[in-house]
Structures are given as structure tokens and as C-alpha cells.
Write an enzyme that holds these catalytic residues in place. Structure first.
Site, PDB file in Angstrom:
ATOM      1  N   GLU A 175      -2.362  -5.549  -5.320  1.00 59.95           N
ATOM      2  CA  GLU A 175      -2.566  -4.316  -5.994  1.00 59.95           C
ATOM      3  C   GLU A 175      -3.648  -4.533  -6.739  1.00 59.95           C
ATOM      4  O   GLU A 175      -3.747  -4.165  -8.222  1.00 59.95           O
ATOM      5  CB  GLU A 175      -1.234  -3.806  -6.509  1.00 59.95           C
ATOM      6  CG  GLU A 175      -0.246  -3.413  -5.652  1.00 59.95           C
ATOM      7  CD  GLU A 175       1.024  -3.061  -6.254  1.00 59.95           C
ATOM      8  OE1 GLU A 175       1.246  -2.975  -7.431  1.00 59.95           O
ATOM      9  OE2 GLU A 175       1.794  -2.603  -5.270  1.00 59.95           O
ATOM     10  N   GLU A 419      14.912   0.426  -4.010  1.00 58.57           N
ATOM     11  CA  GLU A 419      14.238  -0.474  -4.788  1.00 58.57           C
ATOM     12  C   GLU A 419      14.987  -1.868  -5.007  1.00 58.57           C
ATOM     13  O   GLU A 419      16.368  -1.474  -5.536  1.00 58.57           O
ATOM     14  CB  GLU A 419      13.836   0.054  -6.221  1.00 58.57           C
ATOM     15  CG  GLU A 419      13.152  -0.874  -7.011  1.00 58.57           C
ATOM     16  CD  GLU A 419      11.784  -1.569  -6.407  1.00 58.57           C
ATOM     17  OE1 GLU A 419      12.028  -2.767  -6.460  1.00 58.57           O
ATOM     18  OE2 GLU A 419      11.120  -0.872  -6.111  1.00 58.57           O
ATOM     19  N   GLU A 488       5.333  -3.228  -1.852  1.00 60.60           N
ATOM     20  CA  GLU A 488       5.261  -4.480  -2.636  1.00 60.60           C
ATOM     21  C   GLU A 488       5.504  -5.635  -1.379  1.00 60.60           C
ATOM     22  O   GLU A 488       5.962  -6.738  -1.734  1.00 60.60           O
ATOM     23  CB  GLU A 488       6.180  -4.716  -3.837  1.00 60.60           C
ATOM     24  CG  GLU A 488       5.773  -3.919  -5.015  1.00 60.60           C
ATOM     25  CD  GLU A 488       6.176  -2.342  -4.778  1.00 60.60           C
ATOM     26  OE1 GLU A 488       5.513  -1.429  -5.315  1.00 60.60           O
ATOM     27  OE2 GLU A 488       7.560  -1.898  -4.509  1.00 60.60           O
ATOM     28  N   GLU A 506       2.898  -0.309   1.587  1.00 60.47           N
ATOM     29  CA  GLU A 506       1.877  -0.097   0.653  1.00 60.47           C
ATOM     30  C   GLU A 506       0.950  -1.281   0.610  1.00 60.47           C
ATOM     31  O   GLU A 506      -0.169  -1.648   1.214  1.00 60.47           O
ATOM     32  CB  GLU A 506       2.693  -0.113  -0.785  1.00 60.47           C
ATOM     33  CG  GLU A 506       1.712   0.295  -1.902  1.00 60.47           C
ATOM     34  CD  GLU A 506       2.610  -0.113  -3.195  1.00 60.47           C
ATOM     35  OE1 GLU A 506       2.139   0.705  -4.062  1.00 60.47           O
ATOM     36  OE2 GLU A 506       3.515  -0.917  -3.135  1.00 60.47           O
ATOM     37  N   GLU A 512      -0.867   5.238  -6.843  1.00 58.86           N
ATOM     38  CA  GLU A 512      -0.047   5.235  -8.166  1.00 58.86           C
ATOM     39  C   GLU A 512      -0.795   4.770  -9.328  1.00 58.86           C
ATOM     40  O   GLU A 512      -0.575   5.099 -10.464  1.00 58.86           O
ATOM     41  CB  GLU A 512       1.228   4.486  -8.061  1.00 58.86           C
ATOM     42  CG  GLU A 512       0.839   2.870  -7.602  1.00 58.86           C
ATOM     43  CD  GLU A 512       2.133   2.119  -7.192  1.00 58.86           C
ATOM     44  OE1 GLU A 512       3.136   2.792  -7.462  1.00 58.86           O
ATOM     45  OE2 GLU A 512       1.878   0.891  -6.949  1.00 58.86           O
TER      46      GLU A 512
END
Length: 706
Positions: A175, A419, A488, A506, A512
Site C-alpha cells: 500500500e 477482519e 491486505e 486489494e 481508502e
């Protein structure tokens, strides 16, 4: 004379020591790529690659350094077998950019034997019209059964100081914003390129991640990546910036080992895609072609979808994942939420989720993602805590059965969020329970998350142990007919061909971050050349309110794009899973622009890349599956430019109503991001378009047959 003889002898010895023996050659079907393989005088494997007669990979080494082994797999080889074959087939993806994919390559399989150690490996080379893939095979044999990799020594020796589009090499996150620089500048820019993340482990001042996009000074585009990452660590690249040689750099485990191998087995493919036309890079299907065919016997339950969600309001800080502020810590199964005071900011309430369901139903969306519905969010992050969530127990203000019935009555699905907080063993222990729970409540898609450092401690997001975990989740989900959207997780490498229930990932810097300080305006012009080559990204586009302080006064971030750039992303950032990420009330402020998001398809029969230049722009046209309708998206980088396209992709003899959503003349991602104009035209395949694009802007077009 003696001195002259000595000099000649030294020169002859020098030449002989680097002389190649047992040379082999492989051409791509169209002849544009030529692989040359040889063994050096020490029996060391060497390959090089040319494109249209130009060398693009100089002689480069292959092999492995092994742990606790008296023999490496680097030299001492002789070629004991050579097998050639050709494949030319087509296959139909369950979902995709096109309805059929051509898989055409020439293969050379070379068996290399170390006679002294009495063991062998096979290197498979496949030459496609868009590049080269190669991998190592370890056949079953007595003297090479279990081995621990110290380091894979695959090299990519480049021909110069190319321009690179790169993110820092890291064992735990992808990221990062992309940096564009010369290879020689990476070391000096690395420190500023490493920006904060919830979990990160950079490994080298010259380490970068794949897919790595490069451009030579003479206009050849080169992409380095991997395909079919199964039971093996994720590969990054480490640069020798004096000689411009990249070497593979595998993600280690908790003991520092770079992979545990049991023969018979194969490694992932190492890939080199190249062209003198950037459009060929983003259109390439080589990564998918190097993966195995679909292993699912029945796939009718896998369906592309558009969704909205209780997500952006929490990302921006308007609402929270947690239910209460009463608990300094939570013990799963013991903390009593029935007496807790609600914090008044919890997003996943029954009434709020119903509001999103209503919005989805009114506007033709398939599903609603809900995050923060389950207990434990008060004490979930940063504690290396094993039992964080149980994935089945809702908060007191989230009424599961009521929402299940409400969604069903409105013909809308709910997408479950799991999550894990990177507590991987906890998730694996509960996978069957979680997936049973999902099926019982009508959920057929899950968004998984792995925020924070991996538990067990010492493991990394991209090592072999975690790669196997992600694959286990995808295969387990398939047995329950559940689709997976992994966040992630390790970057995709074409495995969605084999397991098409893996409908999104992602694995890169997504939308985000526009609420965390922003991304560079040209970020979305690079992702199709890098991250998206391995599979679709759940980028979560569609932000209409760029000033985040208007959503949450305490957040001063800014979304660095125009509204038309956001619309174009639904076409340029291919995914069978597309989110309209903004709040419903922001879409209601701009209903005419929102119409494009409602109209745009998520599954396609054909795709045409009309313009492309990494870091600057990309323009794509796609034909909606089973229709004659087309959609065009164009995203722009930092500078004003004029996009010029024609409509030759349209069917001959037909007319189309084109609705063009374009930046207004004074639009700019920073100063005027919501300025747009909408124009309608009747067009045919002979029509042309010249359209100005603002910095961080672009345009979108819907084309419906008249």
C-alpha cells in the site's frame, strides 16, 4: 615474446571462462521474442532475452542457494534432456475483460543434472507473443527431496538505466504510492517512498516489488512479475544499481528461511512482458495463461456484482467500527455488551444498514458490504492478540435475522466482512463456523482483512506460510460456494483463472488512502500496468465529495481526482467486483453523474486499450457481456492533455447514443474537482473524439445501441 604470449594466454582464458556451452534457443510464435539459454563454463545456467532483435535482458543467472547444503543449485550442471512443444488453445473465463483468451506459446523444457551431487532440476521456458515465462521444477529423486531455500538467485540483467514505476520492497504491505524514477535514483528516493502503514517491513534500499513496470530510452516497455504463486514465498526484486541487475528476493519465514520445498514440485513462473506499445502490456493475458485451468466443476454461483457499503463513513472517521467506548479491553466470549453504553457513532446499526439496502435497491446495486457488525472492534488492533473476533456474534444494535429478511425482500445481498486482525490461526480455526454462518444468512461473498502484524509472531504477510493460508481460504470458500475479496493479502498472480471465486483483491494502495492524506493524481494511471496484471483490484472508486472535511470535519484529507476521473475508473480499473464507495447522500447531490455508475457493466465480452502511457494516461473501451453496449473510460495524470480516440471498435452499420461525462474546462483535481459537463451525441464506428482531460481528471462514455 614471453610477455606477449602471457598476455594472449590471459585473454584466451578470460574469453573461455565466460564462453557459453550447450546453447539452446526458443522463439515466440510470432518470432518477436528470442530466448537464448546456455551453461557457463562452470555449468551455471544463463538466459537472455531479445525483442524484435533488441536485447532487453542481458545474460542473467538462474538457480538457488540452499541452506545447510554442501552443493548449491547454481552450477555444476550439464543438460541431459531437452523437450520442445507448442500449445495453441483458447479458454473461456468465468468472468473477465474478454469472453475468450488465446493461450499460444512455444515451450522448451531443459533437464539440468549435477552429476557430482547426483540430482537434477528442470527449467521450463514458455515464449508467448507478449513475453516469456519460466519456472523451476524439482522432479522426484533420491538426492533432492526436502530442501530449504536460502535465496532464489534468478536474475534480470537490464540493458540500461531505465525509467521505473516502483513501490518499495516490503514483506508486509503493497500500500505505497508509486514513484517514477531512473533505476539509479531508487536508492536516493527510497526513504521518502516508504510511508507509514499498519504493518510494514522494508528489506533493502534498492528493493522493489513486482509487478515492476519499466521503460527504456528507446521506447520499449518491460514488465517483471510472477504467475501462479502457490506454496512458495512472494518474490520481490533487489537491484544492483551499479550494473542494473535485479535479483529475486523471496519473503522469509520467522526463521529467515526463503521457502521449504518437497519434491516433486514446481515454483511460480517468473514473467517478462515486453512491447514497444504500452497498450500491449495492459492487454496481456500471459499471467493468467501461466496458471492452471479452472478447478471448480460448477461455477454458476460465481457472479460479478456492483455494491455499496457501510465503509467510507468509517474510513473517513464519520462513524466507527466499534459499538461502545466503555471497554478498555475485550475478552472474546466473556465481555458483556448487553450493559454497555453505545457510543452513538457505530456505523453498522440495523437502521443504517437498512438505509444502504434501500439505496442499493433503488439504484440497481447487487449488494451491501457491512463492516463493524461483529463484537470485538473496541480492542482489535496492535496487540498481537490471538482471539479477537469470532465472525458470528453481532453487536446488540445489529439484528442479523431482521436484516437478512429485509435484504432478501429487496433483492439485495449482504457482503460479510471477516477482519482477522492478522490473527491467522484464530481465523483458520473458525473458517468452517464462519462460512456455515454466512450460508445460513444468505451471504455468498466475504471480504477478508489482514490488518496489522501477522500472528504467529515473526511471520510476514507474503511468506510461504501466509501464501498457503490465503490459498486455503479461497479453496475452503469455494467448497461453500462463497466468493472471496481479500484485503491486505498477497498480490494476485493470475490464480483467479484456477479459482474464479477469488473475485477481488486489494493488495495495493486503494481509495481508502484518499481519506488518509491522499494518493498521487497519477496513481490510477500506473496500477493497470502493475498491480492489475495479476488480477482484479477492489479499488473502491466512485468518490464524489473530494473534500473529506465535509464528511468528517476532523479529517482534512482531499481525494486527488475529479468526479470524471472517478467515473472512468469503473472501466480502466477492471474488476468483476465494483463498489460505489461514497455515501448515498453524495450521489444524490450529483444524480446525472451517478447515472454512469448505475449504467456501467462489470463483466465484458471484449476490451480495447485505445491509449496508454504509464504514469500519464490510459483509455479503455469495453463491450458489456451479452449486449451491443460499450463503455469507455479515460484517466489522466498530472498535466492537462487532449485525448484523441476513434470508435472503430463499434459494430459496423450501427448507431449509438453516446453520453460523454467530461471534465469541465476549468476542472482540476485540487481546485475544482466537481466540475463536469455531460454531452450526448449519436456516433458510429467512423466517429472521432477529441476530449480535454484535466490534471487528475478524465472522462467516461456510455454507448447504447439505437
Amino acid at each position: 615474446m614471453k610477455r606477449l604470449s602471457l598476455t594472449v594466454s590471459i585473454i584466451l582464458f578470460f574469453c573461455f571462462s565466460f564462453q557459453a556451452i550447450d546453447a539452446q534457443q526458443l522463439l515466440s510464435p510470432n518470432g518477436n521474442f528470442r530466448l537464448d539459454f546456455s551453461l557457463g563454463t562452470a555449468g551455471n545456467p544463463i538466459y537472455q532475452l531479445s525483442y524484435k532483435g533488441k536485447e532487453i535482458i542481458k545474460p542473467s543467472g538462474l538457480g538457488f542457494a540452499l541452506k545447510n547444503d554442501s552443493f548449491s543449485l547454481l552450477d555444476g550442471f550439464v543438460i541431459t534432456d531437452s523437450v520442445r512443444s507448442t500449445v495453441n488453445t483458447t479458454w473461456a473465463p468465468v468472468w473477465g475483460e474478454v469472453k475468450s483468451v488465446t493461450n499460444h506459446y512455444n515451450e522448451l523444457a531443459l533437464t539440468l543434472t549435477q552429476s557430482k551431487a547426483r540430482r537434477r532440476i528442470v527449467i521450463h521456458f514458455r515464449a508467448f507473443d507478449d513475453g516469456l515465462g519460466f519456472r523451476y521444477e524439482f522432479p522426484a529423486q533420491e538426492n533432492l527431496t526436502y530442501l530449504v531455500i536460502k535465496e532464489e538467485k534468478t536474475q534480470f540483467a537490464l540493458t540500461g538505466d531505465h525509467t521505473a514505476f516502483w513501490i518499495p520492497g516490503d514483506y508486509d504491505t503493497q500500500e505505497y504510492d508509486y514513484t517514477t524514477s531512473r533505476l539509479s535514483q531508487i536508492r536516493g528516493l527510497m526513504k521518502q517512498a516508504i510511508t507509514p502503514n499498519a504493518s510494514q517491513t522494508p528489506f533493502s534500499p534498492t528493493g522493489v516489488q513486482t509487478a515492476l513496470m519499466l521503460k527504456t530510452d528507446d521506447g520499449i516497455y518491460i514488465n517483471l512479475h510472477e504467475a501462479a504463486l502457490i506454496n512458495y514465498p512472494c518474490m520481490s526484486l533487489n537491484l544492483d544499481d551499479k550494473h542494473f541487475i535485479f535479483e529475486s528476493w523471496l519473503t522469509p519465514d520467522a526463521w529467515g528461511d526463503k521457502g521449504n520445498i518437497q519434491a516433486p514440485c514446481v515454483t511460480p513462473w517468473r514473467t517478462i512482458i515486453a512491447s514497444d506499445d504500452a497498450r500491449d502490456i495492459v492487454a496481456s493475458k500471459m499471467t493468467y495463461n501461466l496458471n492452471e485451468p479452472c478447478k471448480l466443476t460448477e461455477t454458476s454461483w460465481i457472479h460479478p456484482m456492483k455494491y455499496v457499503g457501510v465503509w467510507w463513513e468509517m474510513i473517513t472517521g464519520k462513524s466507527t467500527w466499534s459499538y461502545t467506548d466503555d471497554f478498555p479491553s475485550v475478552v472474546l466470549g466473556q465481555t458483556d455488551y448487553s450493559t454497555a453504553k453505545p457510543n452513538g457513532r457505530h456505523g453498522a446499526t440495523t437502521e443504517n444498514v437498512k438505509r444502504y439496502i434501500d439505496f442499493a435497491a433503488r439504484n440497481g446495486f447487487d449488494a451491501v458490504l457491512v463492516e463493524g457488525w461483529n463484537v470485538g472492534w473496541e480492542d482489535w488492533f496492535g496487540h498481537m492478540k490471538d482471539k479477537v473476533f469470532d465472525f458470528v456474534t453481532p453487536y446488540p444494535d445489529f439484528h442479523m435475522q431482521e436484516l437478512h429478511e429485509y435484504a432478501q425482500a429487496h433483492h439485495v445481498k449482504l457482503i460479510m466482512h471477516n477482519e482477522t486482525s492478522s490473527s491467522v490461526r484464530n481465523y483458520e480455526r473458525q473458517l468452517d463456523t464462519a462460512f456455515h454462518f454466512m450460508k445460513n444468512n444468505g451471504y455468498d461473498a466475504v471480504k477478508t482483512g489482514y490488518v496489522g502484524n501477522i500472528l504467529p509472531a515473526g511471520e510476514y504477510h507474503y511468506n510461504q506460510w501466509m501464501v498457503n493460508h490465503y490459498q486455503y481460504v479461497v479453496e475452503k470458500a469455494a467448497s461453500y460456494h462463497i466468493m472471496v475479496n481479500g484485503h491486505e493479502a498477497v498480490r494476485p498472480t493470475g490464480i483467479a483463472r484456477t479459482y474464479p471465486n477469488m473475485i477481488g483483491n486489494e493488495s495495493a494502495r486503494g481509495t481508502e488512502y484518499q481519506a488518509f492524506g491522499g494518493s498521487k493524481p497519477n496513481h490510477v494511471t500506473i496500477l493497470p500496468f502493475t498491480r492489475l496484471l495479476g488480477g482484479p483490484m477492489d479499488y473502491t472508486p466512485g468518490i464524489f465529495e473530494m473534500d473529506i472535511s465535509k464528511v468528517n470535519p476532523g479529517n482534512k484529507s482531499h481525494c486527488n481526482s475529479t468526479i470524471c476521473n472517478q467515473l472512468a475508473l469503473y472501466v480502466t480499473m477492471y474488476s468483476p467486483l465494483q463498489m460505489a464507495a461514497d455515501l448515498p447522500e453524495n450521489y444524490e447531490r450529483f444524480p446525472d453523474a451517478f447515472q454512469f455508475i448505475k449504467d456501467v457493466a462489470v463483466d465484458w465480452d471484449d476490451s480495447k486499450y485505445l491509449e496508454a502511457e504509464p504514469g500519464k494516461y490510459i483509455t479503455v473501451a469495453r463491450n458489456a457481456k451479452g449486449t451491443g453496449n460499450w463503455f469507455v473510460g479515460s484517466v489522466n495524470g498530472d498535466s492537462v492533455r487532449v485525448s484523441t480516440i476513434d470508435f472503430r471498435f463499434l459494430a459496423p452499420g450501427k448507431k449509438y447514443l453516446a453520453t460523454v461525462y467530461a471534465d469541465a474546462p476549468d476542472a482540476h483535481w485540487k481546485t475544482n474537482p466537481q466540475a463536469y459537463v455531460i454531452r450526448k451525441y449519436v456516433v458510429t464506428r467512423e466517429s472521432r473524439l477529441r476530449q480535454q482531460c484535466a490534471p487528475g481528471g478524465g472522462y467516461a462514455i456510455s454507448l447504447f445501441e439505437k
